[in-house]
Write a protein that holds these residues in place. Structure first.
Motif, PDB file in Angstrom:
ATOM      1  N   PHE A   7       0.803  -1.220   0.000  1.00 50.07           N
ATOM      2  CA  PHE A   7       0.000   0.000   0.000  1.00 50.07           C
ATOM      3  C   PHE A   7       0.839   1.275   0.000  1.00 50.07           C
ATOM      4  N   HIS A   8       2.122   1.166   0.313  1.00 51.87           N
ATOM      5  CA  HIS A   8       2.920   2.364   0.528  1.00 51.87           C
ATOM      6  C   HIS A   8       4.174   2.333  -0.334  1.00 51.87           C
ATOM      7  N   PRO A   9       4.204   3.121  -1.408  1.00 52.69           N
ATOM      8  CA  PRO A   9       5.385   3.146  -2.281  1.00 52.69           C
ATOM      9  C   PRO A   9       6.639   3.533  -1.506  1.00 52.69           C
ATOM     10  N   ARG A  10       7.746   2.925  -1.902  1.00 51.91           N
ATOM     11  CA  ARG A  10       9.017   3.206  -1.232  1.00 51.91           C
ATOM     12  C   ARG A  10      10.145   2.951  -2.216  1.00 51.91           C
ATOM     13  N   SER A  11      11.149   3.803  -2.193  1.00 52.51           N
ATOM     14  CA  SER A  11      12.280   3.597  -3.082  1.00 52.51           C
ATOM     15  C   SER A  11      13.095   2.408  -2.616  1.00 52.51           C
ATOM     16  N   GLY A  12      13.825   1.807  -3.546  1.00 55.93           N
ATOM     17  CA  GLY A  12      14.681   0.686  -3.189  1.00 55.93           C
ATOM     18  C   GLY A  12      14.142  -0.626  -3.725  1.00 55.93           C
ATOM     19  N   PRO A  13      14.647  -1.748  -3.215  1.00 58.85           N
ATOM     20  CA  PRO A  13      14.227  -3.065  -3.702  1.00 58.85           C
ATOM     21  C   PRO A  13      12.721  -3.269  -3.584  1.00 58.85           C
ATOM     22  N   VAL A  14      12.153  -3.986  -4.538  1.00 61.63           N
ATOM     23  CA  VAL A  14      10.717  -4.258  -4.566  1.00 61.63           C
ATOM     24  C   VAL A  14      10.382  -5.350  -3.557  1.00 61.63           C
ATOM     25  N   THR A  15       9.430  -5.076  -2.652  1.00 64.25           N
ATOM     26  CA  THR A  15       8.988  -6.089  -1.686  1.00 64.25           C
ATOM     27  C   THR A  15       7.556  -6.529  -1.932  1.00 64.25           C
ATOM     28  N   CYS A  16       6.872  -5.885  -2.898  1.00 62.68           N
ATOM     29  CA  CYS A  16       5.528  -6.287  -3.314  1.00 62.68           C
ATOM     30  C   CYS A  16       5.449  -6.120  -4.828  1.00 62.68           C
ATOM     31  N   PRO A  17       4.910  -7.108  -5.549  1.00 59.08           N
ATOM     32  CA  PRO A  17       4.887  -7.013  -7.015  1.00 59.08           C
ATOM     33  C   PRO A  17       3.920  -5.980  -7.560  1.00 59.08           C
ATOM     34  N   ALA A  18       2.974  -5.515  -6.740  1.00 61.43           N
ATOM     35  CA  ALA A  18       1.989  -4.538  -7.221  1.00 61.43           C
ATOM     36  C   ALA A  18       1.665  -3.575  -6.093  1.00 61.43           C
ATOM     37  N   VAL A  19       2.366  -2.446  -6.049  1.00 62.00           N
ATOM     38  CA  VAL A  19       2.171  -1.458  -4.986  1.00 62.00           C
ATOM     39  C   VAL A  19       1.166  -0.407  -5.454  1.00 62.00           C
ATOM     40  N   HIS A  20       0.098  -0.226  -4.687  1.00 63.43           N
ATOM     41  CA  HIS A  20      -0.925   0.778  -5.013  1.00 63.43           C
ATOM     42  C   HIS A  20      -1.390   1.422  -3.723  1.00 63.43           C
ATOM     43  N   GLU A  21      -1.375   2.736  -3.662  1.00 65.86           N
ATOM     44  CA  GLU A  21      -2.008   3.408  -2.545  1.00 65.86           C
ATOM     45  C   GLU A  21      -3.498   3.109  -2.577  1.00 65.86           C
ATOM     46  N   LEU A  22      -4.145   3.238  -1.432  1.00 66.05           N
ATOM     47  CA  LEU A  22      -5.508   2.729  -1.307  1.00 66.05           C
ATOM     48  C   LEU A  22      -6.468   3.358  -2.311  1.00 66.05           C
ATOM     49  N   ALA A  23      -6.395   4.663  -2.514  1.00 65.39           N
ATOM     50  CA  ALA A  23      -7.317   5.315  -3.449  1.00 65.39           C
ATOM     51  C   ALA A  23      -7.135   4.759  -4.861  1.00 65.39           C
ATOM     52  N   GLU A  24      -5.895   4.541  -5.240  1.00 72.94           N
ATOM     53  CA  GLU A  24      -5.612   3.982  -6.569  1.00 72.94           C
ATOM     54  C   GLU A  24      -6.124   2.554  -6.663  1.00 72.94           C
ATOM     55  N   LEU A  25      -5.954   1.791  -5.590  1.00 69.33           N
ATOM     56  CA  LEU A  25      -6.420   0.407  -5.582  1.00 69.33           C
ATOM     57  C   LEU A  25      -7.938   0.344  -5.702  1.00 69.33           C
ATOM     58  N   ARG A  26      -8.623   1.185  -4.946  1.00 67.53           N
ATOM     59  CA  ARG A  26     -10.093   1.172  -5.012  1.00 67.53           C
ATOM     60  C   ARG A  26     -10.584   1.531  -6.410  1.00 67.53           C
ATOM     61  N   ALA A  27      -9.889   2.423  -7.075  1.00 68.62           N
ATOM     62  CA  ALA A  27     -10.308   2.829  -8.420  1.00 68.62           C
ATOM     63  C   ALA A  27     -10.218   1.672  -9.414  1.00 68.62           C
ATOM     64  N   LYS A  28      -9.412   0.684  -9.129  1.00 64.86           N
ATOM     65  CA  LYS A  28      -9.226  -0.466 -10.014  1.00 64.86           C
ATOM     66  C   LYS A  28     -10.135  -1.648  -9.655  1.00 64.86           C
ATOM     67  N   LEU A  29     -10.905  -1.513  -8.559  1.00 68.00           N
ATOM     68  CA  LEU A  29     -11.753  -2.599  -8.075  1.00 68.00           C
ATOM     69  C   LEU A  29     -13.217  -2.214  -8.187  1.00 68.00           C
ATOM     70  N   PRO A  30     -14.122  -3.200  -8.220  1.00 68.36           N
ATOM     71  CA  PRO A  30     -15.549  -2.883  -8.155  1.00 68.36           C
ATOM     72  C   PRO A  30     -15.870  -2.114  -6.877  1.00 68.36           C
ATOM     73  N   ALA A  31     -16.862  -1.274  -6.928  1.00 68.42           N
ATOM     74  CA  ALA A  31     -17.189  -0.408  -5.789  1.00 68.42           C
ATOM     75  C   ALA A  31     -17.566  -1.202  -4.546  1.00 68.42           C
ATOM     76  N   THR A  32     -18.068  -2.425  -4.730  1.00 68.24           N
ATOM     77  CA  THR A  32     -18.507  -3.233  -3.584  1.00 68.24           C
ATOM     78  C   THR A  32     -17.363  -4.017  -2.931  1.00 68.24           C
ATOM     79  N   THR A  33     -16.193  -4.016  -3.533  1.00 71.49           N
ATOM     80  CA  THR A  33     -15.081  -4.789  -2.986  1.00 71.49           C
ATOM     81  C   THR A  33     -14.459  -4.070  -1.798  1.00 71.49           C
ATOM     82  N   GLN A  34     -14.356  -4.766  -0.678  1.00 70.44           N
ATOM     83  CA  GLN A  34     -13.653  -4.222   0.478  1.00 70.44           C
ATOM     84  C   GLN A  34     -12.152  -4.458   0.323  1.00 70.44           C
ATOM     85  N   VAL A  35     -11.370  -3.594   0.961  1.00 66.97           N
ATOM     86  CA  VAL A  35      -9.912  -3.739   0.960  1.00 66.97           C
ATOM     87  C   VAL A  35      -9.436  -3.860   2.404  1.00 66.97           C
TER      88      VAL A  35
END
Length: 563
Positions: free
Chosen positions: A349-377
């Motif tokens: 959920f929190h972008p950070r410089s340096g080595p990748v520790t998650c293959p898909a990093v998205h802040e919550l607002a960006e993540l919600r925009a990519k999901l159906p409105a009914t999906t909880q995070v």
């Protein structure tokens, strides 16, 4: 909220060997320079628990503490008192930690002190809880202790009970794992014994007292038979185990689990049988009127080869209706549409410089925009935050990537243990998942000596097995940890901020949270800053509460929240 928000104004340590009151957001390690004061001053909302540490002078062996009662405008408040036990850390979780003894277990005062621990600091954890019905105002008392048969100490306590009320049931849905079989193993009991099942109930009760809901439990599904395509379930054993937690009858506060998982049943074999079984599970919850959020926990952290299996699980549960499908995965174009609750790890959920520790990093607002409105995070902690190998990495960039995150590790600073609640409020996440609370009971020969799992000390274990041999009595008990207290305090932080927001101060509440937890890896470490924010938020809440509709209502005085 919790002890770190207590009204403890830090002062220079006195030169004389007197007891010292210290914020619990400071872990008292041997040889550490401490700041504190000779008296305790706490602020507690109605429906809240607050704790503080009392560091006794010198080496303490024999200890006797007089029960602490605090008098004031209402019924006297009582305090619970434990002695802090130390866990030997053999390999640091990462550069945030260190080898040596770290305080964590909260021991009964009459528990024997092991020979190799008698030179360690003697620290009392003192906790005051105010029920919702408590009269607001100032309460006073004195903590008195006698140790080594000669020394006596007296520590004045002042507790200010605030007029506002926190809800008994957490407003943030949670689901933390717990297992009858691990508990039985840790305590040397047969899993099918009445003693083990009663002990499971006690562990789950302690979690509920700390605002945490549990999944797993006995893991026994209701028995089922099928007649003409309909699933007929026997709910007697399930209801005996779970109903007190779902109906709010276990605790006097009325607290309930916010969530419950659908327990799969191997006797439901065909596609139609599985759908019928899931449908009956959801229908039982509807008939009972249980408000807990029912969910189906799909295969954990699915690998690419698991995707067809998870998609099939989701289709069945959705065909049955009434339950949400929880999938623990970063955002994935194939899996995301199958999730009603998507739960990536915190570092996603929190972008950070340096080595990748998650293959898909998205802040919550960006993540919600990519999901159906009914999906909880939701989110959860894993070794992707502290590193999965144990010890500091030799690669400085990698070590930085695994440092600073909110963490439930023993050898990490207390503010990191506490940060998930404020982070949840600041981000707007819908819930928190955690894989286990007694994991080391099943994997370690002696959890009292070693909690290192997945590279972290305490990963998946928030209790210690209180056996007769360890505690010196005839029974078995769950031994709580300081980390569980910090976790609870963070959930109470969430309630303070949520209540302030409900009362019309959303921007102020969000600014207060972000002052302490700017991202999942950028968290204030200074207890004084947490104390100051607590004072300001408390003053703001008092002002808002006095003119709110909730202060004028009879009975329960909290805004209604839906898990």
């Amino acid at each position: 909220m919790g002890a770190g928000w207590a009204w403890v104004v830090l002062a220079a340590m006195a030169a004389t060997p007197e007891p010292m009151v210290v914020s619990p957001l400071v872990k008292v390690r041997p040889g550490a320079a401490l700041q504190g004061r000779p008296q305790a001053r706490l602020s507690v909302a109605r429906g809240e628990c607050e704790g503080v540490q009392v560091v006794l002078p010198g080496t303490v062996q024999q200890l006797k503490v007089t029960p602490l009662f605090l008098g004031g405008p209402g019924e006297a408040l009582s305090a619970a008192v434990w002695r802090e036990g130390y866990l030997p850390i053999h390999l640091a979780s990462n550069s945030e930690g260190a080898q040596g003894p770290w305080p964590d277990a909260l021991l009964p005062l009459n528990a024997p002190v092991p020979e190799n621990s008698r030179s360690l600091p003697a620290v009392l954890y003192v906790e005051v809880c105010a029920p919702e019905s408590q009269s607001p105002g100032t309460y006073r008392g004195t903590l008195r202790a006698r140790f080594n048969k000669v020394e006596h100490v007296a520590v004045p306590f002042t507790v200010e009970v605030q007029p506002f009320v926190l809800p008994a049931t957490s407003s943030l849905p949670t689901s933390f794992g717990i297992s009858l079989y691990s508990i039985a193993r840790g305590h040397g009991l047969a899993p099918d014994s009445p003693e083990a099942r009663e002990l499971l109930r006690e562990y789950a009760r302690v979690l509920l007292e700390h605002r945490v809901s549990a999944h797993g439990m006995s893991m026994t599904p209701p028995s089922v038979r099928f007649e003409e395509g309909k699933a007929l379930l026997d709910w007697s054993e399930y209801d005996a185990e779970m109903a007190p937690f779902l109906e709010g009858t276990l605790l006097s506060s009325g607290a309930r689990f916010t969530t419950a998982e659908v327990r799969d049943n191997k006797h439901a074999v065909t596609e139609d049988e599985k759908v019928a079984y899931y449908r009956a599970f959801a229908e039982h919850f509807r008939q009972k009127g249980w408000p807990a959020q029912l969910f189906f926990y799909a295969k954990d952290e699915p690998k690419p080869e698991d995707v067809p299996f998870v998609l099939a699980q989701s289709r069945r549960v959705r065909a049955a209706g009434g339950s949400r499908v929880l999938i623990t995965s970063p955002l994935d174009d194939t899996l995301a549409p199958a999730a009603d609750i998507l739960a990536p790890t915190l570092n996603c959920f929190h972008p950070r410089s340096g080595p990748v520790t998650c293959p898909a990093v998205h802040e919550l607002a960006e993540l919600r925009a990519k999901l159906p409105a009914t999906t909880q995070v939701w989110w959860y902690q894993s070794c992707n935050s502290h590193g999965c190998n144990g010890g500091p990495s030799q690669d400085s960039a990698q070590e930085r990537a695994y440092s600073g995150w909110a963490s439930y590790m023993v050898d990490h600073p207390a503010p990191l243990n506490r940060a998930m609640g404020p982070l949840a409020f600041a981000s707007g996440v819908d819930g928190e998942l955690y894989f286990d609370t007694v994991f080391a009971y099943n994997t370690k020969e002696d959890p009292w000596k070693d909690l290192l799992e997945f590279g972290g000390n305490g990963d998946g274990t928030l209790f210690y097995p209180g056996t007769p041999g360890r505690l010196g009595d005839s029974g078995h008990h769950p031994v709580q940890s300081l980390r569980l207290k910090h976790l609870r305090d963070g959930l109470e932080d969430f309630e303070y901020l949520r209540l302030l927001s409900e009362l019309g101060d959303q921007a102020f509440a969000r600014d207060a949270a972000r002052h302490l937890v700017r991202t999942g890896w950028d968290i204030r470490r200074d207890a004084r800053e947490w104390t100051l924010v607590r004072q300001v938020v408390t003053a703001r809440l008092r002002q808002r509460w006095s003119t709110s509709e909730f202060a004028k209502r009879p009975g329960r005085h909290t805004p209604k929240s839906t898990p």
